[in-house]
Design a protein around this motif. Structure first.
Motif, short mmCIF file in Angstrom:
data_model
loop_
_atom_site.label_atom_id
_atom_site.label_comp_id
_atom_site.label_asym_id
_atom_site.label_seq_id
_atom_site.Cartn_x
_atom_site.Cartn_y
_atom_site.Cartn_z
N ARG A 145 6.78 -6.94 -5.63
CA ARG A 145 5.60 -6.90 -4.95
C ARG A 145 4.57 -7.63 -5.50
O ARG A 145 3.18 -7.45 -4.83
CB ARG A 145 5.00 -5.43 -6.31
N ARG A 146 4.61 -8.58 -6.63
CA ARG A 146 4.09 -9.67 -7.16
C ARG A 146 3.92 -10.67 -5.83
O ARG A 146 3.06 -11.38 -5.45
CB ARG A 146 4.12 -10.81 -7.87
N SER A 184 0.06 -5.73 -3.74
CA SER A 184 -0.01 -6.65 -4.65
C SER A 184 -1.99 -6.70 -5.07
O SER A 184 -2.23 -6.96 -3.78
CB SER A 184 0.50 -7.91 -4.80
#
Length: 441
Positions: free
Chosen positions: A365-366, A411
């Motif tokens: 996700r980051r 994110s």
């Protein structure tokens, strides 16, 4: 349209040209090369339990127009994703605990209730240990490879495939599961529901959609502090003497890839596909050039790899392995193998979507991935089995979806869009190096 439907043990009687015509519009997991590889491998050894591989083949006037692989298994040792009992009853607790460790007490309490429910189902004669599983083996995807036909003819062909699967389930007296259908497969999903298959959320895949442009355009989607983190991870790998290359061949590296794969996945127990050297050699023989090994070298020694599959505008981050020894073991090799180098390769190939797989939610996700819903569809030959299991399975999948939803949102490290709606992720604390994350193949 005159259709003939058969259930086959292999596709050896289909010539390459005929099989290519059926599969050319499908993903790599339903391509000619993948099917040829499946027929050449000992699949039971790779999935950790006894299976029977079958194919539904539909012909029109003698010409193949559809192929659907499926498995029959009653194995208790099989990889958890391919086990009804493990996936829905006995193996989910550990994954849920990783997602939400603060609820450990609640998870243990629910586990006891689930165990009692499973015991009740067994006492009443409901099968939970085996099923007919429509999936492309060694993947988490179910589909039907279809020739280029008008939409109404495709619907008729799909109906014949589903009818053959249902007949097999009746003969085996097992539940039938059409497994791992992405949300965008709307025609297949609609037809499954019309035939009284129960739609169940399965898992979120992590989908990274790339912007137009080069690698710099990908990085430019993120806030400056996130970009500094990513650039630092790339520099640290280079400072450790690691370089990344697409290998000229997979087979010459097969023994080393098997070692690196085991070094990574053995850290997380035995619940994963087994990939000995023969698997990597078969990939090159049958699937390449759609299968590539992205290799991390330290000097002349391979110290890590990721297996990339590509086709139809998609790239799949399929497998990963790395060394954990010495200076290289401390370098952020995984992040380069899983994210930065696959993005570079996707740009070169013109791919716009990278499928990163489930698990390692935070790290993916980051770096820009979002959750993409994958569904399964269950059909029961016995009304009693359907009545006993479906209330639990629906509740289970609804809870799973709610638990995973927070981990698969966009994110907060992405730049805020001018048109972002209220409630979108907001910038927060500065980006720090992430903690180690669980890798799922």
């Amino acid at each position: 349209m005159d259709l003939c439907v058969q259930v086959r043990r292999s596709l050896s009687d289909l010539g390459d040209d005929a099989l290519e015509r059926v599969t050319r519009g499908s993903s790599v997991f339903f391509g000619r090369g993948w099917f040829r590889m499946l027929d050449a491998l000992d699949l039971s050894a790779l999935v950790g339990g006894s299976i029977e591989l079958r194919y539904v083949v539909v012909r029109r006037g003698g010409t193949p127009v559809a192929v659907c692989p499926f498995l029959i298994t009653r194995s208790r040792s099989i990889y958890f994703f391919y086990s009804l009992e493990k996936f829905f009853f006995t193996s989910w607790q550990a994954e849920l605990l990783r997602l939400d460790p603060a609820r450990a007490g609640w998870i243990r309490w629910v586990s006891r209730i689930v165990a009692a429910y499973r015991a009740f189902a067994r006492v009443t004669g409901v099968e939970t240990r085996g099923w007919v599983l429509a999936v492309s083996p060694l993947s988490h995807r179910g589909d039907i490879a279809l020739a280029d036909l008008p939409a109404d003819e495709q619907e008729r062909v799909r109906a014949e495939v589903l009818g053959a699967l249902e007949e097999t389930a009746r003969d085996e007296n097992l539940p039938l599961c059409f497994f791992g259908v992405p949300e965008e497969k709307r025609a297949l999903r609609r037809q499954l529901v019309e035939r009284r298959f129960e739609e169940l959320f399965l898992v979120y895949d992590n989908l990274l959609e790339l912007p137009d442009g080069d690698f710099a355009a990908y990085l430019d989607r993120f806030r400056s502090d996130a970009r500094r983190l990513f650039q630092r991870e790339m520099k640290q790998a280079r400072a450790a003497g690691v370089r990344f290359e697409i290998a000229s061949g997979i087979a010459p590296l097969s023994e080393r890839l098997a070692e690196l794969y085991d070094a990574t996945y053995s850290k997380y127990g035995e619940e994963h596909f087994h990939h000995p050297a023969a698997f990597w050699s078969a990939l090159e023989r049958f699937v390449a050039p759609q299968a590539e090994a992205l290799v991390a070298y330290h000097g002349g020694d391979p110290v890590g790899f990721s297996l990339l599959l590509h086709g139809q505008g998609d790239l799949w981050f399929y497998r990963v392995g790395r060394s954990y020894e010495g200076e290289v073991g401390e370098a952020p090799v995984y992040f380069n193998l899983a994210f930065y180098e696959p993005v570079r390769r996707a740009v070169q190939l013109g791919a716009r979507r990278i499928w990163l797989g489930s698990g390692a939610w935070e790290a993916k996700r980051r770096r820009g991935a979002v959750g993409h819903a994958i569904y399964s569809y269950l059909w029961f030959p016995r009304r009693w089995s359907r009545g006993v299991l479906m209330p639990y399975l629906k509740t289970f999948t609804q809870i799973s979806r709610e638990q995973m939803a927070a981990a698969t949102q966009p994110s907060a490290y992405l730049k805020a869009r001018p048109d972002a709606p209220a409630g979108s992720p907001k910038p927060h604390a500065p980006v720090r190096s992430p903690r180690p994350t669980r890798v799922r193949g």
